[in-house]
Scaffold this motif. Structure first.
Motif, short mmCIF file in Angstrom:
data_model
loop_
_atom_site.label_atom_id
_atom_site.label_comp_id
_atom_site.label_asym_id
_atom_site.label_seq_id
_atom_site.Cartn_x
_atom_site.Cartn_y
_atom_site.Cartn_z
N ALA A 210 -9.51 0.58 -25.86
CA ALA A 210 -8.86 1.32 -24.78
C ALA A 210 -9.28 0.77 -23.41
O ALA A 210 -8.46 0.63 -22.50
CB ALA A 210 -9.19 2.81 -24.89
N PRO A 320 -3.76 11.47 -20.43
CA PRO A 320 -2.84 10.32 -20.31
C PRO A 320 -1.72 10.61 -19.30
O PRO A 320 -0.59 10.95 -19.66
CB PRO A 320 -2.30 10.18 -21.74
CG PRO A 320 -2.35 11.56 -22.30
CD PRO A 320 -3.55 12.23 -21.67
N ALA A 328 0.26 3.80 -24.71
CA ALA A 328 -0.58 3.85 -25.91
C ALA A 328 -0.67 2.51 -26.62
O ALA A 328 -1.53 2.33 -27.48
CB ALA A 328 -0.05 4.90 -26.87
N SER A 329 0.19 1.57 -26.27
CA SER A 329 0.17 0.27 -26.94
C SER A 329 0.43 -0.84 -25.95
O SER A 329 1.01 -0.64 -24.88
CB SER A 329 1.23 0.22 -28.04
OG SER A 329 2.54 0.34 -27.50
N LEU A 335 -3.31 2.48 -29.82
CA LEU A 335 -4.42 3.43 -29.87
C LEU A 335 -4.02 4.68 -30.64
O LEU A 335 -2.89 5.15 -30.54
CB LEU A 335 -4.84 3.84 -28.45
CG LEU A 335 -5.26 2.73 -27.49
CD1 LEU A 335 -5.56 3.32 -26.11
CD2 LEU A 335 -6.49 1.99 -28.02
N TRP A 340 -7.17 7.14 -27.72
CA TRP A 340 -6.08 7.29 -26.74
C TRP A 340 -6.22 8.57 -25.92
O TRP A 340 -6.13 8.55 -24.70
CB TRP A 340 -4.74 7.29 -27.47
CG TRP A 340 -3.53 7.42 -26.57
CD1 TRP A 340 -3.46 7.13 -25.24
CD2 TRP A 340 -2.23 7.89 -26.94
NE1 TRP A 340 -2.19 7.39 -24.76
CE2 TRP A 340 -1.42 7.85 -25.79
CE3 TRP A 340 -1.68 8.33 -28.16
CZ2 TRP A 340 -0.08 8.24 -25.81
CZ3 TRP A 340 -0.34 8.70 -28.17
CH2 TRP A 340 0.44 8.66 -27.01
N HIS A 341 -6.48 9.69 -26.57
CA HIS A 341 -6.43 10.98 -25.88
C HIS A 341 -7.61 11.88 -26.23
O HIS A 341 -7.43 12.93 -26.85
CB HIS A 341 -5.12 11.70 -26.19
CG HIS A 341 -4.77 11.75 -27.66
ND1 HIS A 341 -5.40 12.59 -28.55
CD2 HIS A 341 -3.89 11.04 -28.39
CE1 HIS A 341 -4.90 12.42 -29.75
NE2 HIS A 341 -3.98 11.47 -29.70
N ASP A 357 -1.19 11.89 -35.27
CA ASP A 357 -0.98 10.50 -34.84
C ASP A 357 -0.85 9.58 -36.04
O ASP A 357 0.04 8.71 -36.09
CB ASP A 357 -2.16 10.02 -33.99
CG ASP A 357 -2.20 10.58 -32.59
OD1 ASP A 357 -1.23 11.26 -32.19
OD2 ASP A 357 -3.19 10.34 -31.89
N GLY A 384 4.33 5.97 -29.07
CA GLY A 384 3.77 6.48 -27.82
C GLY A 384 4.69 7.47 -27.14
O GLY A 384 4.25 8.51 -26.63
N TRP A 388 3.41 11.34 -26.76
CA TRP A 388 2.92 11.72 -25.43
C TRP A 388 3.28 13.16 -25.05
O TRP A 388 2.41 13.90 -24.57
CB TRP A 388 3.44 10.75 -24.36
CG TRP A 388 2.94 11.13 -23.00
CD1 TRP A 388 1.76 10.79 -22.42
CD2 TRP A 388 3.60 12.01 -22.08
NE1 TRP A 388 1.64 11.38 -21.18
CE2 TRP A 388 2.76 12.14 -20.95
CE3 TRP A 388 4.81 12.69 -22.09
CZ2 TRP A 388 3.10 12.92 -19.86
CZ3 TRP A 388 5.15 13.48 -20.99
CH2 TRP A 388 4.29 13.58 -19.89
#
Length: 442
Positions: A210, A320, A328-329, A335, A340-341, A357, A384, A388
């Protein structure tokens, strides 16, 4: 934001002549632990690169769930784990309806569900023991399901679904960069070099991948969690309910996990994360001082907790932000989960969202690989975009709920205890975020 090479540690100029991977399968209770070496071919040439189609970085909940999900769809992956065995330290986590549905979709929910108690409801008290509110989870929604589960057992259940050579332990990422032909080059601490067509980063809240993709470090939110798992060999005596106690700047609670185990937690305000503390006697002293005379029950649960089942964790998150945070990518690198989060545990959704995910990503990737309906990059972009709107509001909400519950302001605490909890908190709206549907992967 463009990704740039990240050197985590200087890599040796050549590979080790021989590499052995060890896959450890741990079985609960009736099954003996066994460790079986998996020998790889000897590398003779300088700078030889091992080629892999899909590499998953991290054998935590997100990484193993993703690997199992892909396997259900007929897609092989290699999981790299930096430690020597599964990271089974820690205590327990609470999975809500969406987490259990994800485990059902993956194919391990039934076996795990049978080992743990279903939590019927919640009771909320003030620090003087006065009941502020209570409700049953199914009163407004019969489909709700809440169970606490041991992290160790969850990881082992997922790992046991994979082939014996699917996890490479002692494989710590040292360097990552894009190759000339669209692949991703990985170098490990032991000198191993890999070229991966697809990289799925499940390497946790401090994810090096990340960081390489341009994400900032997670932010400390001002709260520290102490957690433990009490053992009652003769049987624990508690109702199947979450018991919560709210104070000023401190809150605590406990959750029955199984007929013999009870999970407990204390969260307090602290301006800084402070030094890392692992000494069990010091952790016990701190938690006892934080708790004061609140709850004899909780004190007794803490006394029933083995030293190796008490942990201290500064709470962090990273939102995010739309249009600000990186996606995310990037290319064929994506991720998943905390990488990611990372979010605070105030809604109990960190592990649940990681499982979500894993299932969603596996389906997208299968469409690209098995059906050829989209490219890998498009599959990751679609993942993503779909995820999101789910994880951003939950990250924000978890943070705000924590800030409100942890307030040490007398007025805020009065409003919380006399208006919000008794008059506004209801089971249905409180658990609405757990309503996330899945289809089976097989």
């Amino acid at each position: 934001m463009a990704a740039s090479p990240l050197m985590l540690q200087k890599c040796p100029p050549s590979l080790l002549s021989t590499t052995s991977l060890y896959h450890s399968r741990n079985y609960e209770a009736k099954t003996r632990i066994r460790v079986r070496p998996i020998s790889l071919s000897i590398v003779n040439a300088q700078n030889s690169v091992k080629k892999e189609d899909i590499v998953i970085i991290g054998a935590g909940i997100a990484g193993l769930a993703t690997a199992v999900s892909l396997q259900r769809l007929g897609i092989r992956s290699l999981v790299l784990e930096q430690t020597e065995t599964l990271r089974t330290e820690g205590t327990s986590l609470t999975l809500f309806k969406n987490g259990w549905k994800a485990l059902d979709a993956i194919g391990v929910g039934g076996n795990l569900r049978s080992q743990y108690l279903e939590i019927q409801g919640m009771v909320i008290k003030s620090e003087d023991g006065k009941e502020l509110g209570s409700f049953n989870f199914k009163d407004e929604d019969e489909s709700q399901e809440v169970r606490a589960i041991e992290r160790k057992v969850l990881l082992e259940a997922l790992a046991n679904q994979l082939p014996s050579d699917a996890i490479s332990f002692s494989s710590k990422l040292s360097y990552i960069e894009r190759g000339d032909k669209g692949e991703t080059l990985l170098k490990l601490k032991d000198g191993t070099q890999m070229s991966a067509k697809i990289v799925i980063a499940c390497d946790g809240i401090r994810s090096p991948v990340a960081k390489w993709m341009g994400f900032p470090e997670p932010r400390y939110v001002g709260h520290i969690a102490f957690r433990g798992l009490g053992f009652y060999p003769e049987g624990q005596p508690f109702e199947q309910k979450v018991i919560y106690t709210y104070g000023r700047g401190v809150r605590a609670g406990y959750v029955p996990v199984s007929p013999t185990k009870v999970y407990w937690f204390i969260i307090n305000n602290s301006p800084t994360p402070g030094p890392k503390i692992t000494d069990p006697s010091l952790l016990r002293q701190i938690t006892k001082e934080l708790l004061g005379n609140w709850s004899t029950e909780l004190l007794n649960i803490m006394k029933s907790t083995p030293d190796d089942r008490i942990i201290r964790t500064p709470l962090v998150d990273r939102w995010p932000w739309p249009g600000i945070s990186p996606p995310a990518s990037t290319g064929a690198v994506v991720l998943v989960g905390d990488a990611w989060h990372p979010m605070t545990p105030n809604l109990g959704q960190g592990a649940c969202c990681a499982l979500e995910d894993a299932v969603v990503l596996a389906k997208k990737l299968a469409q690209a690989i098995n059906l050829g309906t989209m490219s890998i990059e498009d599959a990751f972009t679609s993942y993503g975009r779909e995820r999101w709107p789910r994880i951003f509001p939950l990250s924000v909400r978890a943070n705000l709920v924590g800030a409100f519950l942890q307030s040490d302001n007398p007025l805020v605490c009065f409003i919380r205890n006399n208006i919000v909890v008794p008059k506004l908190v209801r089971g249905g709206p409180m658990l609405e975020h757990a309503n996330f549907e899945f289809e089976s992967l097989y």
